[in-house]
Design a protein around this motif. Structure first.
Motif: not given
Length: 612
Positions: A351-365
Motif C-alpha cells: 500500500s505504500v507505493d500507490p500512496l507515494i508514487h504520484p509524488s515521485f512522478q510529479s516531483i520531477i517537474p
C-alpha cells in the motif's frame, strides 16, 4: 498555456505583436519590461497603441490593452531602464521563459538577458529585424549553446567579425529601424510558434541553437548560423543532467537504493513460499495481492501529492515501509505460514507505493527543467533496467547464500537509507489547499478523474497499459515457478534469463530520450505496443532459457520505450497542480488488471497448463 508565465523584454514592434498573440493563445501571466514612451513613429508597427496616447507609458498602455482584451490574464510591468543582469533575474524569477525583443542597449541587452536565462534555467526566444530580413534564435540553457557560446564560436573562426562586433558594442551603434507591420507580424508569428512548441511539447523547437533568417523578398527561411554548447563557456558551460539538476541526483539515488531492496523482496518472497509450500497458486496470489492497493489507494495518493509537500510524502512513505517490512518478516518467521496474515502483511507493505508514487512522478517537474523530462525519465528507466539485469543474479545469489528472511531484512534497510537520501531534497512551499485535504479529498479525486478521462491521449494510454499488463503478468507473476518447476531449470538459470531480458530495457533506457525527442508520442506508443506483443509470441518457439531471455529482452526494449514516451508526454502536457492525481488515475487503471492476470496465470499453472 493558462499555467505558463511569459517574461518579455520590449513592448515595441515585435513585443506588442507577441504579447497580443500570447493573450489570444490564453497565456496565464505576462511580465513585461519596458521603460519607453509612445512616439508617433511607433504606430506603423506597434499594434497595442493609439494616436491619442502619444507620450504615455508603453508598459501601462499595453497592460490596459491586454486587460481589456482578456481580463483573466495577469499582466505585470517593470518600467525601469535595464542596466544589469540582476534586474532581469529579479523580475523574471518566476517566469517559464524569456522573450528578448528589445534593441537598446543592443549588444549589452542580449548579454544580460542570456545570463539571466542561464541563471534561471529557462529558455530565451530572441528576434530582430533588418531592412530585407528578420532573424530569430532560441537558447535553451545546458541543452543548446548560449549567446556567449555563439560569440565564442564566431571568435574562434572569424577574427574580423569579432572585431567589428566589439567596435559596434563600444560605439553603441544602433542602426536605422526600418520595420513595418507585414515584416513584424511574419517573424512574431514564428516566435510564437516556437513558444507554443516549447510549452506544449507538440514539436521540436526549430531555432534551438540556430540563427534562422527570413528573407522578405523570397519568404524563404534559412539557418545561417549554428553553434554548440561549449563545455568551457564561462556563462553556461556544462550539459550533464546531474550537473544542472543536483536535486534530481538525490531523487534517482533514493530510487536506486529502494529498487535494490525491491528486487530482493520480489525474489525472496516467492522463493520462501515455494520452498515452504510448493504452491504456485499462493506464490502467484501473493504477487497479485501486492497490486490490489494500486486500485484502492492510487487516487488518494494523487490527491496527497497535489496537496502536501511531495518530499514529506516520500519520506513518510518509506518510513511506513520500514515498519511494514518488519511486520512481514515477523509473519514469515512462524513455523507454519498463516496465509491470511501473509496476504494482509503483503497488502500493507504494497500500500505504500500507490500512496507515494504520484509524488515521485510529479516531483520531477519541480526539480527538473521541462526540456530535460525525457532525459530524467530515461535515467529512471535506465536504473530500473540495469537492476533488471543485475537484480536477478545478485538478488538470487543473496537469497541462496543468506536465505530469504535475511534478504528481506536488507530490503528493510534500503528503505531506511532512502529516507536519509530524500531528506536532502529541497523543501517546497505547501499547497494552499493542504489544510482542507480531508474535506476536499472526494472533489480532488473527481477533478483528477475527469481530467484524465477527458484527455483522450492520457486515457487511451492508461487503457493500453491495462490490457498489456493483464497479458504480461500472466507470465511474469509465475516466471520463477514456470522456470524452476515446469521447465525444471535451476534458480540460477532462471535468474540468468531474467538478466538477459533486462538488457533490452537497458538499451531502451540509453536511447529513450533521443527516440522520444525525434518521433511523435502517438506513433511511439502504438508501434512499441504492437512490437512488444509480436515479440511475446516468440516465447512459443523454444523453451531454452537463453532463448527465453533474448525474447524477454525484445519485449522489455519496446515496453521501456513505451513507458518513457508516456511518462514524458504526461509530464509535458498535464498542469503541475493536477499532475499527481492524473498520475494516480492512470496508474490505477493500468494496474487494475495485474492482480487478475497474475491470479489467472497461477490458476492455469495450478491446473497443470503452462501459461505463456
Amino acid at each position: 498555456m493558462k499555467n505558463a508565465t511569459a517574461g518579455i523584454i520590449g513592448l515595441g514592434g515585435l513585443g506588442s505583436h507577441i504579447v497580443y498573440d500570447l493573450a489570444g493563445l490564453g497565456i496565464g501571466t505576462i511580465k513585461a519590461i519596458e521603460y519607453d514612451k509612445l512616439d508617433l513613429s511607433n504606430l506603423n508597427r506597434q499594434i497595442l497603441y493609439n494616436n491619442d496616447q502619444i507620450g504615455q507609458s508603453k508598459a501601462q498602455l499595453a497592460q490596459k490593452r491586454i486587460h481589456d482584451f482578456n481580463p483573466e490574464i495577469n499582466f505585470e510591468i517593470y518600467e525601469k531602464q535595464i542596466s544589469s543582469t540582476k534586474q532581469i533575474t529579479d523580475f523574471f524569477s518566476d517566469v517559464d521563459f524569456i522573450i528578448l525583443v528589445a534593441d537598446r542597449p543592443k549588444y549589452l541587452m542580449a548579454r544580460w538577458a542570456n545570463e539571466a536565462a542561464v541563471k534561471l534555467n529557462i529558455p530565451m526566444f530572441c528576434a530582430g529585424l533588418e531592412a530585407q530580413r528578420a532573424m530569430y534564435y532560441t537558447v535553451i540553457p545546458h541543452q543548446t549553446g548560449c549567446v556567449a557560446c555563439w560569440q565564442n564560436s564566431v571568435a574562434n573562426r572569424d577574427d574580423v567579425s569579432t572585431l567589428v562586433l566589439r567596435e559596434k558594442e563600444y560605439l553603441n551603434l544602433l542602426g536605422d529601424n526600418t520595420a513595418i507591420v507585414p515584416l513584424v507580424s511574419t517573424v512574431t508569428g514564428m516566435i510564437n510558434a516556437e513558444i507554443l512548441r516549447y510549452l506544449t511539447g507538440i514539436g521540436r523547437v526549430q531555432a534551438a541553437g540556430n540563427l534562422i533568417a527570413v528573407d522578405f523578398l523570397t519568404m524563404r527561411t534559412k539557418v545561417i548560423e549554428k553553434w554548440d554548447l561549449a563545455e568551457t563557456c564561462a556563462v553556461c558551460g556544462g550539459n550533464i543532467l546531474e550537473k544542472t539538476e543536483p536535486n534530481f541526483t538525490y531523487l534517482w539515488t533514493s530510487f536506486l537504493v529502494s529498487s535494490i531492496g525491491d528486487w530482493l523482496y520480489r525474489l525472496a518472497l516467492p522463493i520462501i513460499i515455494l520452498q515452504r509450500t510448493g504452491s504456485a497458486y499462493h506464490a502467484a496470489t501473493v504477487f497479485g495481492v501486492s497490486f490490489i492497493p494500486w486500485v484502492l489507494f492510487s487516487l488518494i495518493g494523487g490527491s496527497l501529492a497535489d496537496n502536501y509537500p511531495k518530499k514529506k510524502i516520500l519520506i513518510l512513505g518509506n518510513i511506513c515501509a520500514v515498519f511494514s517490512s518488519v511486520f512481514l518478516i515477523g509473519v514469515l518467521s512462524f513455523s507454519q505460514i498463516d496465509f491470511k496474515l501473509l496476504y494482509f502483511a503483503v497488502f500493507i507493505l504494497a500500500s505504500v507505493d500507490p500512496l507515494i508514487h504520484p509524488s515521485f512522478q510529479s516531483i520531477i517537474p519541480e526539480i527538473v527543467r521541462k526540456e530535460q523530462f525525457a532525459k530524467a525519465n530515461a535515467m529512471i528507466q535506465t536504473i530500473d533496467n540495469t537492476l533488471s539485469i543485475m537484480g536477478p543474479l545478485a538478488g538470487g545469489s543473496i537469497v541462496m547464500l543468506l536465505g530469504g528472511i535475511n534478504a528481506l531484512w536488507i530490503d528493510t534497510v534500503s528503505f531506511v537509507l532512502a529516507v536519509g537520501i530524500l531528506r536532502l531534497l529541497p523543501n517546497k512551499i505547501e499547497s494552499k489547499r493542504s489544510k482542507h485535504i480531508i474535506k476536499k479529498l472526494w472533489s480532488d479525486i473527481v477533478e483528477g478523474a475527469k481530467y484524465s478521462f477527458h484527455q483522450r491521449v492520457i486515457f487511451s494510454g492508461s487503457m493500453m497499459f491495462l490490457f498489456t499488463n493483464f497479458a504480461l503478468n500472466m507470465f511474469e507473476a509465475n516466471f520463477i515457478f514456470y522456470m524452476t518447476k515446469t521447465l525444471n531449470y535451476p534458480l540460477v538459470d532462471a535468474t540468468i534469463a531474467m538478466s538477459i531480458g533486462g538488457i533490452g530495457s537497458l538499451i531502451a533506457g540509453a536511447l529513450g530520450s533521443k527516440i522520444v525527442s525525434r518521433y511523435k508520442a502517438g506513433v511511439l506508443l502504438s508501434s512499441s505496443t504492437i512490437l512488444a506483443g509480436i515479440s511475446t509470441l516468440l516465447l512459443l518457439g523454444n523453451t531454452n532459457y537463453l532463448y527465453i531471455g533474448v525474447v524477454l529482452g525484445l519485449v522489455s526494449f519496446f515496453g521501456t520505450i513505451n513507458v518513457i514516451t508516456y511518462f514524458t508526454l504526461r509530464q509535458r502536457t498535464v498542469p503541475k497542480e493536477i499532475l499527481g492525481r492524473v498520475v494516480s488515475v492512470t496508474r490505477m487503471i493500468s494496474y487494475a488488471s495485474i492482480p487478475v492476470g497474475s491470479w489467472f496465470g497461477g490458476l492455469l499453472l495450478g491446473w497443470g497448463s503452462p501459461c505463456l
